[in-house]
Write an enzyme that holds these catalytic residues in place. Sequence first.
Site, PDB file in Angstrom:
ATOM      1  N   GLY A  12       0.823  -1.206   0.000  1.00 37.15           N
ATOM      2  CA  GLY A  12       0.000   0.000   0.000  1.00 37.15           C
ATOM      3  C   GLY A  12       0.854   1.252   0.000  1.00 37.15           C
ATOM      4  N   ILE A  14       2.653   2.798   2.494  1.00 36.46           N
ATOM      5  CA  ILE A  14       3.996   2.675   3.073  1.00 36.46           C
ATOM      6  C   ILE A  14       4.824   1.698   2.237  1.00 36.46           C
ATOM      7  CG2 ILE A  14       5.368   2.140   5.136  1.00 36.46           C
ATOM      8  CD1 ILE A  14       2.948   2.736   6.853  1.00 36.46           C
ATOM      9  N   THR A 122       2.523  -2.015  11.424  1.00 36.42           N
ATOM     10  CA  THR A 122       1.059  -1.993  11.473  1.00 36.42           C
ATOM     11  C   THR A 122       0.569  -1.553  12.855  1.00 36.42           C
ATOM     12  OG1 THR A 122       1.093  -3.823   9.897  1.00 36.42           O
ATOM     13  CG2 THR A 122      -0.987  -3.441  11.057  1.00 36.42           C
ATOM     14  N   ARG A 154       9.741  13.031  14.341  1.00 34.98           N
ATOM     15  CA  ARG A 154       8.762  14.119  14.442  1.00 34.98           C
ATOM     16  C   ARG A 154       9.234  15.157  15.462  1.00 34.98           C
ATOM     17  NH1 ARG A 154       3.703   9.810  13.974  1.00 34.98           N
ATOM     18  NH2 ARG A 154       3.404  10.162  11.738  1.00 34.98           N
ATOM     19  N   HIS A 178       3.307   3.573  21.194  1.00 38.24           N
ATOM     20  CA  HIS A 178       3.167   4.443  20.027  1.00 38.24           C
ATOM     21  C   HIS A 178       1.747   4.994  20.012  1.00 38.24           C
ATOM     22  CE1 HIS A 178       3.904   6.063  16.128  1.00 38.24           C
ATOM     23  NE2 HIS A 178       3.074   5.269  15.502  1.00 38.24           N
TER      24      HIS A 178
HETATM   25  N1  APR Z   1      -0.958  -9.823   3.312  1.00 35.28           N
HETATM   26  C1  APR Z   1      -0.350  -8.854   2.605  1.00 35.28           C
HETATM   27  N2  APR Z   1      -0.860  -7.619   2.454  1.00 35.28           N
HETATM   28  C2  APR Z   1      -2.044  -7.346   3.021  1.00 35.28           C
HETATM   29  C3  APR Z   1      -2.756  -8.309   3.785  1.00 35.28           C
HETATM   30  C4  APR Z   1      -2.160  -9.600   3.911  1.00 35.28           C
HETATM   31  N3  APR Z   1      -2.758 -10.570   4.597  1.00 35.28           N
HETATM   32  N4  APR Z   1      -3.887  -7.733   4.223  1.00 35.28           N
HETATM   33  C5  APR Z   1      -3.901  -6.451   3.774  1.00 35.28           C
HETATM   34  N5  APR Z   1      -2.781  -6.212   3.035  1.00 35.28           N
HETATM   35  C6  APR Z   1      -2.418  -4.992   2.312  1.00 35.28           C
HETATM   36  C7  APR Z   1      -3.582  -4.188   1.764  1.00 35.28           C
HETATM   37  O1  APR Z   1      -4.168  -4.811   0.625  1.00 35.28           O
HETATM   38  C8  APR Z   1      -2.918  -2.857   1.435  1.00 35.28           C
HETATM   39  O2  APR Z   1      -2.412  -2.813   0.117  1.00 35.28           O
HETATM   40  O3  APR Z   1      -1.750  -4.050   3.151  1.00 35.28           O
HETATM   41  C9  APR Z   1      -1.755  -2.803   2.438  1.00 35.28           C
HETATM   42  C10 APR Z   1      -1.862  -1.649   3.424  1.00 35.28           C
HETATM   43  O4  APR Z   1      -1.692  -0.479   2.701  1.00 35.28           O
HETATM   44  P1  APR Z   1      -2.509   0.858   3.004  1.00 35.28           P
HETATM   45  O5  APR Z   1      -3.947   0.538   3.179  1.00 35.28           O
HETATM   46  O6  APR Z   1      -2.123   1.863   1.971  1.00 35.28           O
HETATM   47  O7  APR Z   1      -1.958   1.304   4.448  1.00 35.28           O
HETATM   48  P2  APR Z   1      -0.558   2.057   4.810  1.00 35.28           P
HETATM   49  O8  APR Z   1      -0.785   3.526   4.808  1.00 35.28           O
HETATM   50  O9  APR Z   1       0.549   1.497   4.006  1.00 35.28           O
HETATM   51  O10 APR Z   1      -0.413   1.632   6.357  1.00 35.28           O
HETATM   52  C11 APR Z   1      -0.288   0.274   6.721  1.00 35.28           C
HETATM   53  O11 APR Z   1       0.878   0.765   8.775  1.00 35.28           O
HETATM   54  O12 APR Z   1       1.301   2.772   9.901  1.00 35.28           O
HETATM   55  C12 APR Z   1       0.491   1.628   9.816  1.00 35.28           C
HETATM   56  O13 APR Z   1      -1.602   2.417  10.684  1.00 35.28           O
HETATM   57  C13 APR Z   1      -0.943   2.012   9.508  1.00 35.28           C
HETATM   58  O14 APR Z   1      -1.842  -0.139  10.039  1.00 35.28           O
HETATM   59  C14 APR Z   1      -1.476   0.709   8.970  1.00 35.28           C
HETATM   60  C15 APR Z   1      -0.263   0.113   8.234  1.00 35.28           C
END
Ligand code: APR
Length: 311
Positions: A12, A14, A122, A154, A178
């Site tokens: 996603g 990150i 996460t 930060r 955190h």
């Molecule tokens: N295996 C692999 N990837 C997965 C799974 C899984 N079982 N379940 C979900 N994902 C993927 C989603 O499909 C998505 O592409 O994880 C990705 C998360 O990306 P975003 O929704 O863009 O979230 P992001 O901003 O990257 O943050 C991810 O980090 O800082 C923390 O609070 C934030 O919990 C969040 C995490």
Amino acid sequence: MARKKIALIGGGQIGGILALLVAQKELGDVVMVDIPEKEGVAKGKTLDITEGTPLMGVDCNLSGTSNYADIAGADVAIITAGVPRKPGMSREDLLDVNLKIMTNVAENIKKYAPNAFCIITTNPLDAMVYSFKKITGFPKNQVVGMAGVLDTGRFKSFVAMELGVSAEDITATVLGGHGPTMVPLPRLATVGGVPLMELMPQEKIDAIVDRTRKAGTEIVGLLGNGSAFFSPAISSVEMAESYIKDKKRVLPCAAYLEGEYGINGYYIGVPAVIGSGGVEKVLEIELTDEEKDMLNNSLEAVKKAVADTKL
Ligand code: APR
């Protein structure tokens, strides 16, 4: 020496920045894993970066997949799989949904990459890294949570903005969970070796501490549809680099404590040495009574989130 293999679990916001940073720094080859519905995104992002590697002058093989078998033999796994916050949500509101995801991720890493150094980002961070360790059964040095590097990043940025100095010359550490209960330690912060307390009035420091505690929420409010992703990626890569290059950086991380700071059996933010042995050491600092109270208060918040995982 063969290149390192870095598994990015979650492609996603990150995950995408992580892939770019790993390639730019030539830390190793990248395998990005996402769920089957998002396999095209993982393939697309990694191909997009691959097409930029000639321009960056770096050698890095990047691939995207939804098949966890492709992470076999990974040296490092950075886990960002999970749902981010939206405005009005606390990190704890993500617990149920992200715990399910973390369970799936942990089982797959245990199966396919049992020797990877695992960096969890996460949220809710302290409970997610605890769950990951519990499910994998990995030793405590092999599993760490990314929080303090970001929180101090930060804090340092706000100090630099206020004083008009290079953020690079500011050192700082933070303890605790955190979230809003985190314990920044301005008493120990320095600016080019000069104690911060000598350069700034207490009210300004208090305001910076307060903004640091709420910094993630500030970004969530501004973005409107997700949470911070550039700085979390930069922070995770700093930890991965210290492991891969055995730099032994002293970084504030969520580490598993067994008696340090009087805490037993929980992950919480402390200064730790990250080197080729993973979390090699936790540094213990003598705290004032007020700081101890704040750390205990933060521990209560962490304990509550961990209890909610029922693990
Ligand atoms: N295996 C692999 N990837 C997965 C799974 C899984 N079982 N379940 C979900 N994902 C993927 C989603 O499909 C998505 O592409 O994880 C990705 C998360 O990306 P975003 O929704 O863009 O979230 P992001 O901003 O990257 O943050 C991810 O980090 O800082 C923390 O609070 C934030 O919990 C969040 C995490």
